[in-house]
Design a protein around this motif. Structure first.
Motif, PDB file in Angstrom:
ATOM      1  N   ALA A 183       7.604   5.615  -4.689  1.00 64.26           N
ATOM      2  CA  ALA A 183       8.774   5.402  -4.874  1.00 64.26           C
ATOM      3  C   ALA A 183       9.751   5.417  -4.280  1.00 64.26           C
ATOM      4  N   GLU A 184      10.087   3.827  -3.493  1.00 64.81           N
ATOM      5  CA  GLU A 184      11.051   3.842  -2.712  1.00 64.81           C
ATOM      6  C   GLU A 184      12.328   2.440  -2.834  1.00 64.81           C
ATOM      7  N   ASP A 185      11.360   1.783  -4.373  1.00 67.51           N
ATOM      8  CA  ASP A 185      12.747   1.070  -4.426  1.00 67.51           C
ATOM      9  C   ASP A 185      12.888   0.579  -5.738  1.00 67.51           C
ATOM     10  N   THR A 186      13.673  -0.108  -6.376  1.00 63.72           N
ATOM     11  CA  THR A 186      14.998   0.159  -8.146  1.00 63.72           C
ATOM     12  C   THR A 186      14.937  -1.711  -8.270  1.00 63.72           C
ATOM     13  N   GLY A 187      14.729  -2.247  -9.144  1.00 67.11           N
ATOM     14  CA  GLY A 187      15.127  -3.657  -9.667  1.00 67.11           C
ATOM     15  C   GLY A 187      15.573  -3.113 -10.946  1.00 67.11           C
ATOM     16  N   GLY A 212       0.827  -1.547   0.260  1.00 64.68           N
ATOM     17  CA  GLY A 212       0.183  -0.025   0.227  1.00 64.68           C
ATOM     18  C   GLY A 212       0.855   1.222   0.002  1.00 64.68           C
ATOM     19  N   ARG A 213       2.283   1.429  -0.075  1.00 65.09           N
ATOM     20  CA  ARG A 213       3.196   2.329  -0.172  1.00 65.09           C
ATOM     21  C   ARG A 213       4.150   2.477  -1.074  1.00 65.09           C
ATOM     22  N   THR A 214       4.695   1.162  -0.752  1.00 64.83           N
ATOM     23  CA  THR A 214       6.032   0.812  -1.254  1.00 64.83           C
ATOM     24  C   THR A 214       5.753   0.693  -3.313  1.00 64.83           C
ATOM     25  N   ILE A 215       6.596   1.074  -4.137  1.00 68.39           N
ATOM     26  CA  ILE A 215       6.642   0.819  -5.522  1.00 68.39           C
ATOM     27  C   ILE A 215       8.128   0.961  -5.458  1.00 68.39           C
ATOM     28  N   ALA A 216       8.438  -0.338  -7.293  1.00 71.78           N
ATOM     29  CA  ALA A 216       9.556   0.021  -7.570  1.00 71.78           C
ATOM     30  C   ALA A 216       9.484   0.615  -8.447  1.00 71.78           C
ATOM     31  N   VAL A 217      10.230   1.374  -9.220  1.00 71.72           N
ATOM     32  CA  VAL A 217      11.199   2.610 -10.278  1.00 71.72           C
ATOM     33  C   VAL A 217      12.208   2.516 -11.130  1.00 71.72           C
ATOM     34  N   ASP A 218      11.757   2.452 -11.677  1.00 67.54           N
ATOM     35  CA  ASP A 218      13.006   2.866 -12.896  1.00 67.54           C
ATOM     36  C   ASP A 218      13.541   4.626 -12.835  1.00 67.54           C
ATOM     37  N   SER A 219      14.519   4.727 -11.678  1.00 65.62           N
ATOM     38  CA  SER A 219      14.436   5.964 -10.421  1.00 65.62           C
ATOM     39  C   SER A 219      14.790   7.006 -11.938  1.00 65.62           C
ATOM     40  N   SER A 220      15.181   6.781 -13.305  1.00 63.64           N
ATOM     41  CA  SER A 220      15.874   7.762 -13.870  1.00 63.64           C
ATOM     42  C   SER A 220      14.858   8.555 -13.933  1.00 63.64           C
ATOM     43  N   VAL A 221      13.284   7.793 -13.862  1.00 65.70           N
ATOM     44  CA  VAL A 221      12.291   8.632 -14.816  1.00 65.70           C
ATOM     45  C   VAL A 221      11.512   8.814 -13.493  1.00 65.70           C
ATOM     46  N   ILE A 222      11.269   7.973 -12.591  1.00 62.61           N
ATOM     47  CA  ILE A 222      10.470   8.206 -11.729  1.00 62.61           C
ATOM     48  C   ILE A 222      11.424   8.923  -9.971  1.00 62.61           C
ATOM     49  N   PRO A 223      11.982   9.741  -9.703  1.00 60.92           N
ATOM     50  CA  PRO A 223      13.218   9.986  -8.607  1.00 60.92           C
ATOM     51  C   PRO A 223      12.642   9.030  -7.746  1.00 60.92           C
ATOM     52  N   LEU A 224      13.542   8.090  -6.881  1.00 57.77           N
ATOM     53  CA  LEU A 224      13.293   7.954  -5.698  1.00 57.77           C
ATOM     54  C   LEU A 224      12.838   8.862  -4.141  1.00 57.77           C
ATOM     55  N   GLY A 225      11.289   7.953  -4.205  1.00 59.04           N
ATOM     56  CA  GLY A 225      11.007   9.682  -3.053  1.00 59.04           C
ATOM     57  C   GLY A 225       9.761  10.291  -3.340  1.00 59.04           C
ATOM     58  N   VAL A 280      -0.347   6.491 -14.367  1.00 54.85           N
ATOM     59  CA  VAL A 280       0.338   6.670 -13.778  1.00 54.85           C
ATOM     60  C   VAL A 280       0.761   8.288 -13.704  1.00 54.85           C
ATOM     61  N   TYR A 281       0.794   8.941 -12.370  1.00 57.41           N
ATOM     62  CA  TYR A 281       0.918  10.365 -12.394  1.00 57.41           C
ATOM     63  C   TYR A 281       1.693  10.920 -11.734  1.00 57.41           C
ATOM     64  N   LEU A 282       3.005  11.981 -11.613  1.00 56.65           N
ATOM     65  CA  LEU A 282       3.464  11.662 -10.718  1.00 56.65           C
ATOM     66  C   LEU A 282       3.298  13.747  -9.814  1.00 56.65           C
ATOM     67  N   LEU A 283       3.292  13.246  -8.300  1.00 59.65           N
ATOM     68  CA  LEU A 283       2.195  13.872  -7.533  1.00 59.65           C
ATOM     69  C   LEU A 283       3.811  15.024  -7.151  1.00 59.65           C
ATOM     70  N   LYS A 292      12.335  -1.116 -15.656  1.00 59.47           N
ATOM     71  CA  LYS A 292      13.210   0.354 -16.598  1.00 59.47           C
ATOM     72  C   LYS A 292      12.000   0.990 -17.272  1.00 59.47           C
ATOM     73  N   ASN A 293      11.908   2.091 -17.709  1.00 60.60           N
ATOM     74  CA  ASN A 293      10.883   3.135 -18.275  1.00 60.60           C
ATOM     75  C   ASN A 293       9.561   3.515 -17.695  1.00 60.60           C
ATOM     76  N   ASN A 294       8.807   2.449 -18.686  1.00 60.64           N
ATOM     77  CA  ASN A 294       7.115   2.599 -17.996  1.00 60.64           C
ATOM     78  C   ASN A 294       6.509   1.091 -17.414  1.00 60.64           C
ATOM     79  N   LYS A 295       7.296   0.779 -16.423  1.00 59.15           N
ATOM     80  CA  LYS A 295       6.779  -0.064 -15.690  1.00 59.15           C
ATOM     81  C   LYS A 295       6.912  -0.094 -14.235  1.00 59.15           C
ATOM     82  N   ILE A 296       6.733  -0.561 -13.279  1.00 57.29           N
ATOM     83  CA  ILE A 296       6.696  -0.291 -11.854  1.00 57.29           C
ATOM     84  C   ILE A 296       5.778  -1.508 -11.496  1.00 57.29           C
ATOM     85  N   ASP A 297       6.831  -1.917 -10.509  1.00 54.20           N
ATOM     86  CA  ASP A 297       6.978  -3.274  -9.179  1.00 54.20           C
ATOM     87  C   ASP A 297       6.343  -2.359  -8.081  1.00 54.20           C
TER      88      ASP A 297
END
Length: 107
Positions: free
Chosen positions: A71-75, A45-58, A103-106, A79-84
């Motif tokens: 956005a707390e994790d990477t993997g 309910g809180r954590t997602i893994a992102v491509d931090s070059s697209v969506i910055p951590l935090g 997806v929207y960046l707040l 890459k690009n437009n994928k979220i875990d």
């Protein structure tokens, strides 16, 4: 949970993303510690893994149909437009499979 006009007017649309799901097990996460790339302990309910070059951590991210996440994790495969999206169990991650959402960046 469709994006409301308030979200759309106060956020940056990132487009349609492929969503996959992972849990704290070593198979999904590479380790069973539950620790994220940003140093937090992953939480459903809180954590997602992102491509931090697209969506910055935090960053706070709204996933249509799912809600607001951080956005707390990477993997390696994220890459690009994928979220875990982090969930609490392997069975749940497997059952949710692969989905797609806007997806929207707040701000």
């Amino acid at each position: 949970l469709l994006a409301s006009d308030a979200i759309k007017s106060n956020a940056t649309s990132l487009g349609n993303y492929k969503l996959t799901f992972y849990c704290p097990c070593a198979v999904c996460n590479g380790t069973s510690s539950g620790k994220t790339a940003s140093g937090t302990i992953a939480a459903e309910g809180r954590t997602i893994a992102v491509d931090s070059s697209v969506i910055p951590l935090g960053s706070r991210v709204y996933i249509e149909g799912y809600g607001v996440f951080i956005a707390e994790d990477t993997g390696g495969a994220i890459k690009n437009n994928k979220i875990d999206v982090f969930v609490s169990s392997h069975d749940r991650a497997y059952d949710l499979g692969v989905q797609y959402a806007n997806v929207y960046l707040l701000g």
